[in-house]
Design an enzyme around this catalytic site. Sequence first.
Site, PDB file in Angstrom:
ATOM      1  N   GLY A   1       0.913  -1.045  -0.161  1.00 57.69           N
ATOM      2  CA  GLY A   1       0.139   0.036   0.399  1.00 57.69           C
ATOM      3  C   GLY A   1       0.428   1.126  -0.054  1.00 57.69           C
ATOM      4  N   ALA A   2       0.720   2.855  -0.193  1.00 62.31           N
ATOM      5  CA  ALA A   2       0.447   3.419   0.183  1.00 62.31           C
ATOM      6  C   ALA A   2       1.818   4.082  -1.239  1.00 62.31           C
ATOM      7  CB  ALA A   2       2.200   3.770   1.599  1.00 62.31           C
TER       8      ALA A   2
ATOM      9  N   SER B   1       8.032   5.064  -0.645  1.00 63.18           N
ATOM     10  CA  SER B   1       6.146   4.970   0.450  1.00 63.18           C
ATOM     11  C   SER B   1       7.042   4.994   1.421  1.00 63.18           C
ATOM     12  CB  SER B   1       5.287   3.420   0.623  1.00 63.18           C
ATOM     13  OG  SER B   1       5.434   2.802  -0.581  1.00 63.18           O
ATOM     14  N   ARG B   2       8.480   5.196   1.691  1.00 62.48           N
ATOM     15  CA  ARG B   2       9.602   5.705   2.735  1.00 62.48           C
ATOM     16  C   ARG B   2       9.251   6.862   2.509  1.00 62.48           C
ATOM     17  NH1 ARG B   2      10.981  -0.046   3.730  1.00 62.48           N
ATOM     18  NH2 ARG B   2      10.196  -1.104   6.268  1.00 62.48           N
TER      19      ARG B   2
ATOM     20  N   HIS C   1       4.705   2.157  -8.168  1.00 65.11           N
ATOM     21  CA  HIS C   1       4.070   1.418  -8.174  1.00 65.11           C
ATOM     22  C   HIS C   1       2.961   0.911  -9.904  1.00 65.11           C
ATOM     23  CE1 HIS C   1       4.306   1.563  -3.721  1.00 65.11           C
ATOM     24  NE2 HIS C   1       4.089  -0.056  -3.808  1.00 65.11           N
TER      25      HIS C   1
ATOM     26  N   GLY D   1       9.829  -4.074  -8.298  1.00 71.50           N
ATOM     27  CA  GLY D   1       9.858  -2.471  -8.969  1.00 71.50           C
ATOM     28  C   GLY D   1      11.695  -3.230  -8.538  1.00 71.50           C
TER      29      GLY D   1
ATOM     30  N   LYS E   1      14.033  -0.911  -7.759  1.00 65.53           N
ATOM     31  CA  LYS E   1      14.377  -0.440  -6.754  1.00 65.53           C
ATOM     32  C   LYS E   1      14.915  -1.537  -5.336  1.00 65.53           C
ATOM     33  CE  LYS E   1      12.163   1.761  -3.226  1.00 65.53           C
ATOM     34  NZ  LYS E   1      12.532   1.153  -1.520  1.00 65.53           N
TER      35      LYS E   1
ATOM     36  N   GLN F   1      15.365  -8.117  -3.327  1.00 67.54           N
ATOM     37  CA  GLN F   1      14.165  -8.545  -3.070  1.00 67.54           C
ATOM     38  C   GLN F   1      13.260  -9.411  -3.955  1.00 67.54           C
ATOM     39  OE1 GLN F   1      10.506  -7.070  -1.048  1.00 67.54           O
ATOM     40  NE2 GLN F   1       9.897  -6.608  -3.226  1.00 67.54           N
TER      41      GLN F   1
HETATM   42  O1  PAF Z   1       7.848  -4.529  -2.214  1.00 64.58           O
HETATM   43  C1  PAF Z   1       6.695  -5.208  -0.738  1.00 64.58           C
HETATM   44  O2  PAF Z   1       6.660  -4.226  -0.688  1.00 64.58           O
HETATM   45  C2  PAF Z   1       7.212  -6.527  -0.456  1.00 64.58           C
HETATM   46  O3  PAF Z   1       8.445  -6.379  -0.218  1.00 64.58           O
HETATM   47  C3  PAF Z   1       6.299  -7.012  -1.195  1.00 64.58           C
HETATM   48  C4  PAF Z   1       6.893  -8.077  -1.942  1.00 64.58           C
HETATM   49  C5  PAF Z   1       4.653  -6.764  -1.046  1.00 64.58           C
HETATM   50  C6  PAF Z   1       6.175  -8.410   0.320  1.00 64.58           C
HETATM   51  O4  PAF Z   1       5.520  -8.258   0.959  1.00 64.58           O
END
Ligand code: PAF
Length: 281
Positions: free
Chosen positions: A31-32, A186-187, A37, A147, A149, A153
């Site tokens: 979210g946010a 978001s941060r 996104h 993404g 960034k 991940q």
């Molecule tokens: O990147 C994010 O926003 C989160 O790490 C994700 C992939 C939604 C998992 O909670």
Amino acid sequence: MEIIRTPRIMKETSKRLLTQGKTLGLVPTMGALHGGHLFLFKVAKGENDVVVASIFVNPAQFGPSEDFDKYPKDLESDIMKLESAGADILFVPEVPAMYPEGFSTYIGVRGLSDRLCGAFRPGHFEGVATVVCKFFNLALPTRAYFGQKDFQQAQIIKRMTKDLNMSVECITCATVRENDGLAMSSRNRYLSPEEREAAAVVYKSLKSAAHMVKDGVMPASVTEHMNVMLKSEPLVSEVQYAGVYNPETFEESVLPEKKYLLAVAVKMGNTRLIDNILVEI
Ligand code: PAF
């Protein structure tokens, strides 16, 4: 846009759509929502029949001293953004539905999860891999979008899908930046106006490092240059890592290579910012 709140209905809906021969694109988020996104939704929209967004602030990926409780939440405005981005389904489960009592299975992607951000956020990537695996099992996506960034991940999730024989295709989309180069996140909304202005140093350090590696400067000297640049900004309170890495292993590059990941994690006050660029020689 259909809003689904329970894992059971999410799975039934996806199964039905797949039986109808539709392709499903999943954009998992916390979210946010911001421009980064929205770019993921744009790409997903162009490649799939149905686009599913998930919004879930996942407690399993936050450490005890991190910002889980104050993570920005703005569901109403997120819903409006998703409607205009053309998302078809929003999956927004509650924590007990995702982690019911007795929940005890976590996914660890070894090696890749221990370096860079993983060294500063123990357990973070285990939480990410676990929740993303659950989303894949519920939304049954043909493709999923992340993404750049959060490059580490994205690579960890790709590794998980390969190792666990999952059939989803994971796509990493370009980082969207503000005018001064700051990666959208978001941060960023936690930053004071002074910190926000100073935060441009993160991307500046990456750009300057990219020029150096392209000019053939050795990785160690580039790393030193990035650290000096970041530490000379008084509002940077901590440089967690900054340097030149192998994009497959996240180990520090020592010798010249064909591809580099230039990556940074800093704190400005209490706000942690990360960014990276990939350079091919
Ligand atoms: O990147 C994010 O926003 C989160 O790490 C994700 C992939 C939604 C998992 O909670």
